[in-house]
Design an enzyme around this catalytic site. Structure first.
Site, short mmCIF file in Angstrom:
data_model
loop_
_atom_site.label_atom_id
_atom_site.label_comp_id
_atom_site.label_asym_id
_atom_site.label_seq_id
_atom_site.Cartn_x
_atom_site.Cartn_y
_atom_site.Cartn_z
CB THR A 72 4.01 -4.14 -6.73
OG1 THR A 72 5.03 -3.59 -5.89
CG2 THR A 72 3.10 -5.04 -5.92
CE LYS A 73 8.05 -1.07 -5.38
NZ LYS A 73 8.96 -1.34 -4.29
#
Ligand SMILES: *Cc1c(COP(=O)(O)O)cnc(C)c1O
Length: 412
Positions: free
Chosen positions: A210-211
């Site tokens: 998700t980064k």
């Protein structure tokens, strides 16, 4: 660069085993044995040509290149690729020699691993409440928590907004403390013109799915070359030399284990993805800003909504868009707000359930919600809106419509 790395044996290396099949009568290899011309690697994996064309299979040249390109991108003194940000934080604490009896200061408003790594080295986490605007650790409150046992501070650049580092550095200098930054959200972010990760102290980045930059799972620790030389040993079994390279020609079988280290190395498969992501990072950053600008334009005049802060001296990495509700203006709470968005097909999340509310920490350290009142009060009114690179302009408009619809419907 310029170094020769071990290449895995190509898939036809299996050929000698199959020689009766591959060499029908009359085509056998010459019987006369001469000294071997080619170097025989000790333990090559058997991987097909296709995989080989893409990457070496464990830590290798792609990982080395990713380390150097990442360091160059940030102006970091040096970089060590690992398999997670958690691994980076843990490696940094072990390298600093933080252990039983020591205390490490951090924030309650973070993901579990920023504080979990303090427990892993058997030190005591000492939490400090956050600033009301940025939701970052409040530097003013840190000094009161420093004791003779304090060894380090782990500030977290919450949502991608850089922590106010100068007063923290001043406190660290005065008391001889180390700073290990959790920069899982802060790629790329600037504090007073300097990129997070360009300093000499250890800074840990996350490449989780998700980064802002992803390798699936992965992380990077930046720091001075001297620090990372020791951290590299800690992160790979405590072995005294670049263990990934010891099967290469010119490598040697000899190594020494200097401490019981960890298995935290990044693989070339991850690094190959990371190198491409890094090339796209500037575009990613620009798109995140566009989405944030659209949200801010739509929400900043709504009295029931508080848009995220961006202090003048920073450049925000905009990993998360954390909207805060003014609950006194609404007839519903945050949980109901999220349900209303879900029923309008908008996925959201909450960053984070504060550390001191989780059973392990609550019970071990006898925390109550009011132990960190600012983190708790803000937790109860925060919701993270979608902020990712798959969002189309139409998706962004849908999020805005849904939020405004819920606000107008449930205003007091
Ligand atoms: C994601 C995250 C981490 C952990 O990153 P991993 O790469 O999954 O280990 C640490 N701190 C914060 C604030 C995070 O959001």
């Amino acid at each position: 660069m310029g170094t020769e790395y071990a290449k895995p044996a190509p898939s036809h290396a299996i050929a000698p085993m199959l020689s009766p099949l591959l060499h029908p009568a009359g085509t056998e290899p010459r019987a006369t044995r001469t000294a071997r011309q080619e170097f025989l690697p000790f333990a090559p994996p058997l991987i097909g040509e296709e995989e080989i064309n893409e990457v070496w299979i464990t830590t290798g040249p792609k990982t080395k290149r990713f380390e150097s390109e990442f360091a160059a991108y940030l102006g970091a003194p040096s970089a060590l690729a690992l398999n997670s940000c958690t691994a980076g934080l843990h490696t940094a604490l072990v390298t600093l020699g933080v252990g039983p009896g020591d205390e490490v200061i951090s924030t309650p408003l973070t993901f579990a691993s920023s504080v979990g790594v303090i427990e892993h080295v058997r030190a005591r986490p000492v939490l400090v409440d956050v600033q009301p605007d940025t939701l970052n650790i409040d530097p003013i409150l840190i000094e009161a928590k420093v004791t003779p046992h304090t060894k380090a501070i782990i500030p977290v650049h919450f949502a991608g907004h850089p922590v106010d580092l100068d007063p923290i550095r001043e406190t660290a200098r005065r008391y001889g403390l180390s700073i290990v930054e959790d920069a899982a959200h802060a790629l790329p972010a600037r504090y007073k013109g300097r990129l997070i990760g360009s300093s000499d102290n250890p800074v840990a980045f996350s490449f989780y799915a998700t980064k802002n930059l992803t390798t699936g799972e992965g992380g990077m620790l930046t720091a001075s070359p001297e620090f990372l030389e020791r951290a590299r040993v800690v992160s790979l079994h405590g072995m005294s030399r670049d263990a990934w390279n010891r099967y290469a020609k010119g490598g040697t079988w000899y190594y020494e284990v200097l401490l019981p280290g960890f298995k935290y190395n990044m693989t070339d498969i991850q690094a190959a993805i990371g190198l491409w992501q890094l090339r796209k990072l500037a575009r990613f950053e620009q798109r995140r800003r566009e989405v944030v600008a659209a949200y801010n334009r739509a929400f900043s005049h709504e009295d029931a909504l508080e848009t995220p802060a961006e202090r003048r001296e920073v450049e925000h990495a905009w990993h998360l868009y954390v909207l805060r509700l003014r609950l006194e203006v609404l007839r519903i709470d945050r949980n109901r707000f999220i349900e209303e968005l879900t029923s309008r097909n908008i996925g959201t999340s909450v960053h984070f359930i504060p550390i001191h509310l989780h059973p392990y920490y609550r019970d071990k350290y006898a925390f109550t919600p009011e132990s960190f009142p600012i983190a708790y009060a803000n937790y109860r009114r925060m919701v993270s809106l979608p902020l990712n690179l798959q969002l189309s302009d139409a998706d962004v408009a849908d999020v805005i419509d849904a939020v405004l619809d819920v606000v107008r419907r449930y205003r007091r």
